[in-house]
Design a protein around this motif. Structure first.
Motif, PDB file in Angstrom:
ATOM      1  N   ASP A  68      36.460 -11.007  64.957  1.00  0.00           N
ATOM      2  CA  ASP A  68      35.771 -12.293  64.837  1.00  0.00           C
ATOM      3  C   ASP A  68      34.763 -12.255  63.695  1.00  0.00           C
ATOM      4  O   ASP A  68      34.139 -11.234  63.432  1.00  0.00           O
ATOM      5  CB  ASP A  68      35.035 -12.624  66.134  1.00  0.00           C
ATOM      6  N   LEU A  69      34.616 -13.384  63.036  1.00  0.00           N
ATOM      7  CA  LEU A  69      33.670 -13.516  61.936  1.00  0.00           C
ATOM      8  C   LEU A  69      32.248 -13.316  62.454  1.00  0.00           C
ATOM      9  O   LEU A  69      31.884 -13.809  63.521  1.00  0.00           O
ATOM     10  CB  LEU A  69      33.816 -14.899  61.306  1.00  0.00           C
ATOM     11  N   LEU A  70      31.456 -12.584  61.678  1.00  0.00           N
ATOM     12  CA  LEU A  70      30.053 -12.370  62.029  1.00  0.00           C
ATOM     13  C   LEU A  70      29.264 -13.666  61.876  1.00  0.00           C
ATOM     14  O   LEU A  70      29.536 -14.441  60.948  1.00  0.00           O
ATOM     15  CB  LEU A  70      29.430 -11.349  61.085  1.00  0.00           C
ATOM     16  N   PRO A  71      28.264 -13.876  62.718  1.00  0.00           N
ATOM     17  CA  PRO A  71      27.357 -15.001  62.468  1.00  0.00           C
ATOM     18  C   PRO A  71      26.698 -14.797  61.099  1.00  0.00           C
ATOM     19  O   PRO A  71      26.309 -13.676  60.756  1.00  0.00           O
ATOM     20  CB  PRO A  71      26.333 -14.893  63.599  1.00  0.00           C
ATOM     21  N   PRO A  72      26.584 -15.849  60.286  1.00  0.00           N
ATOM     22  CA  PRO A  72      26.052 -15.703  58.928  1.00  0.00           C
ATOM     23  C   PRO A  72      24.696 -15.015  58.846  1.00  0.00           C
ATOM     24  O   PRO A  72      24.464 -14.222  57.942  1.00  0.00           O
ATOM     25  CB  PRO A  72      25.969 -17.149  58.426  1.00  0.00           C
ATOM     26  N   VAL A  73      23.800 -15.277  59.770  1.00  0.00           N
ATOM     27  CA  VAL A  73      22.472 -14.672  59.703  1.00  0.00           C
ATOM     28  C   VAL A  73      22.550 -13.151  59.906  1.00  0.00           C
ATOM     29  O   VAL A  73      21.814 -12.394  59.272  1.00  0.00           O
ATOM     30  CB  VAL A  73      21.495 -15.352  60.700  1.00  0.00           C
ATOM     31  N   ILE A  74      23.456 -12.689  60.746  1.00  0.00           N
ATOM     32  CA  ILE A  74      23.629 -11.252  60.959  1.00  0.00           C
ATOM     33  C   ILE A  74      24.337 -10.631  59.763  1.00  0.00           C
ATOM     34  O   ILE A  74      23.940  -9.573  59.278  1.00  0.00           O
ATOM     35  CB  ILE A  74      24.389 -10.975  62.278  1.00  0.00           C
ATOM     36  N   GLU A  75      25.357 -11.290  59.243  1.00  0.00           N
ATOM     37  CA  GLU A  75      26.068 -10.789  58.069  1.00  0.00           C
ATOM     38  C   GLU A  75      25.112 -10.628  56.890  1.00  0.00           C
ATOM     39  O   GLU A  75      25.108  -9.616  56.200  1.00  0.00           O
ATOM     40  CB  GLU A  75      27.215 -11.743  57.696  1.00  0.00           C
ATOM     41  N   THR A  76      24.248 -11.609  56.679  1.00  0.00           N
ATOM     42  CA  THR A  76      23.283 -11.566  55.578  1.00  0.00           C
ATOM     43  C   THR A  76      22.281 -10.435  55.768  1.00  0.00           C
ATOM     44  O   THR A  76      21.961  -9.721  54.814  1.00  0.00           O
ATOM     45  CB  THR A  76      22.549 -12.919  55.464  1.00  0.00           C
ATOM     46  N   ALA A  77      21.796 -10.245  56.983  1.00  0.00           N
ATOM     47  CA  ALA A  77      20.822  -9.178  57.247  1.00  0.00           C
ATOM     48  C   ALA A  77      21.449  -7.795  57.041  1.00  0.00           C
ATOM     49  O   ALA A  77      20.823  -6.909  56.446  1.00  0.00           O
ATOM     50  CB  ALA A  77      20.271  -9.309  58.666  1.00  0.00           C
ATOM     51  N   ILE A  78      22.672  -7.594  57.499  1.00  0.00           N
ATOM     52  CA  ILE A  78      23.348  -6.309  57.308  1.00  0.00           C
ATOM     53  C   ILE A  78      23.608  -6.084  55.821  1.00  0.00           C
ATOM     54  O   ILE A  78      23.360  -4.995  55.292  1.00  0.00           O
ATOM     55  CB  ILE A  78      24.657  -6.250  58.117  1.00  0.00           C
ATOM     56  N   ALA A  79      24.097  -7.114  55.129  1.00  0.00           N
ATOM     57  CA  ALA A  79      24.364  -6.993  53.694  1.00  0.00           C
ATOM     58  C   ALA A  79      23.089  -6.646  52.937  1.00  0.00           C
ATOM     59  O   ALA A  79      23.101  -5.789  52.041  1.00  0.00           O
ATOM     60  CB  ALA A  79      24.969  -8.287  53.159  1.00  0.00           C
ATOM     61  N   HIS A  80      21.979  -7.269  53.291  1.00  0.00           N
ATOM     62  CA  HIS A  80      20.697  -6.978  52.631  1.00  0.00           C
ATOM     63  C   HIS A  80      20.299  -5.512  52.849  1.00  0.00           C
ATOM     64  O   HIS A  80      19.864  -4.837  51.911  1.00  0.00           O
ATOM     65  CB  HIS A  80      19.604  -7.911  53.150  1.00  0.00           C
ATOM     66  N   GLU A  81      20.456  -5.038  54.056  1.00  0.00           N
ATOM     67  CA  GLU A  81      20.123  -3.637  54.367  1.00  0.00           C
ATOM     68  C   GLU A  81      20.992  -2.684  53.536  1.00  0.00           C
ATOM     69  O   GLU A  81      20.496  -1.706  52.977  1.00  0.00           O
ATOM     70  CB  GLU A  81      20.322  -3.370  55.853  1.00  0.00           C
ATOM     71  N   LEU A  82      22.273  -2.965  53.443  1.00  0.00           N
ATOM     72  CA  LEU A  82      23.167  -2.116  52.655  1.00  0.00           C
ATOM     73  C   LEU A  82      22.808  -2.167  51.171  1.00  0.00           C
ATOM     74  O   LEU A  82      22.765  -1.142  50.501  1.00  0.00           O
ATOM     75  CB  LEU A  82      24.622  -2.521  52.869  1.00  0.00           C
ATOM     76  N   GLU A  83      22.534  -3.360  50.647  1.00  0.00           N
ATOM     77  CA  GLU A  83      22.162  -3.495  49.233  1.00  0.00           C
ATOM     78  C   GLU A  83      20.861  -2.760  48.931  1.00  0.00           C
ATOM     79  O   GLU A  83      20.732  -2.114  47.900  1.00  0.00           O
ATOM     80  CB  GLU A  83      22.006  -4.962  48.852  1.00  0.00           C
ATOM     81  N   THR A  84      19.901  -2.871  49.839  1.00  0.00           N
ATOM     82  CA  THR A  84      18.598  -2.253  49.633  1.00  0.00           C
ATOM     83  C   THR A  84      18.692  -0.735  49.633  1.00  0.00           C
ATOM     84  O   THR A  84      18.073  -0.066  48.807  1.00  0.00           O
ATOM     85  CB  THR A  84      17.618  -2.708  50.738  1.00  0.00           C
ATOM     86  N   ASN A  85      19.476  -0.196  50.534  1.00  0.00           N
ATOM     87  CA  ASN A  85      19.492   1.252  50.717  1.00  0.00           C
ATOM     88  C   ASN A  85      20.661   1.971  50.062  1.00  0.00           C
ATOM     89  O   ASN A  85      20.657   3.189  49.976  1.00  0.00           O
ATOM     90  CB  ASN A  85      19.464   1.578  52.211  1.00  0.00           C
TER      91      ASN A  85
END
Length: 90
Positions: A65-82
């Motif tokens: 199932d597709l992730l809720p956009p707010v969770i997808e964005t938060a995970i993506a931000h964490e990956l980009e940052t680290n």
């Protein structure tokens, strides 16, 4: 042949006052791209990686199932940052 042990990264994040425990397991595709198998709070796996069209990390394969956009964005931000090497791998 020596196999390199793959480490699963874990981090906590808070989205809309809810806590999420995220597990990210990096892997390399046949084309040399770095991607991550992501699950949060023991959810099904989602695949994240660098999207050249969007110029950012995002969910790139809908394994479940597709992730809720707010969770997808938060995970993506964490990956980009680290994990800045994602951009270099693209």
């Amino acid at each position: 042949m020596t196999r390199k042990k793959i480490e699963t990264l874990s981090f906590e994040m808070s989205v809309n006052n809810r806590q999420y425990i995220v597990k990210a397991t990096p892997f390399t595709t046949a084309t040399g791209e770095t991607r991550f198998r992501i699950s949060y709070n023991d959810s099904p796996v989602h695949i994240f990686g660098w999207d050249e069209n969007l110029d950012r990390v995002t969910e790139i394969e809908e394994v479940s199932d597709l992730l809720p956009p707010v969770i997808e964005t938060a995970i993506a931000h964490e990956l980009e940052t680290n994990y800045k090497h994602l951009q270099q791998a693209a």
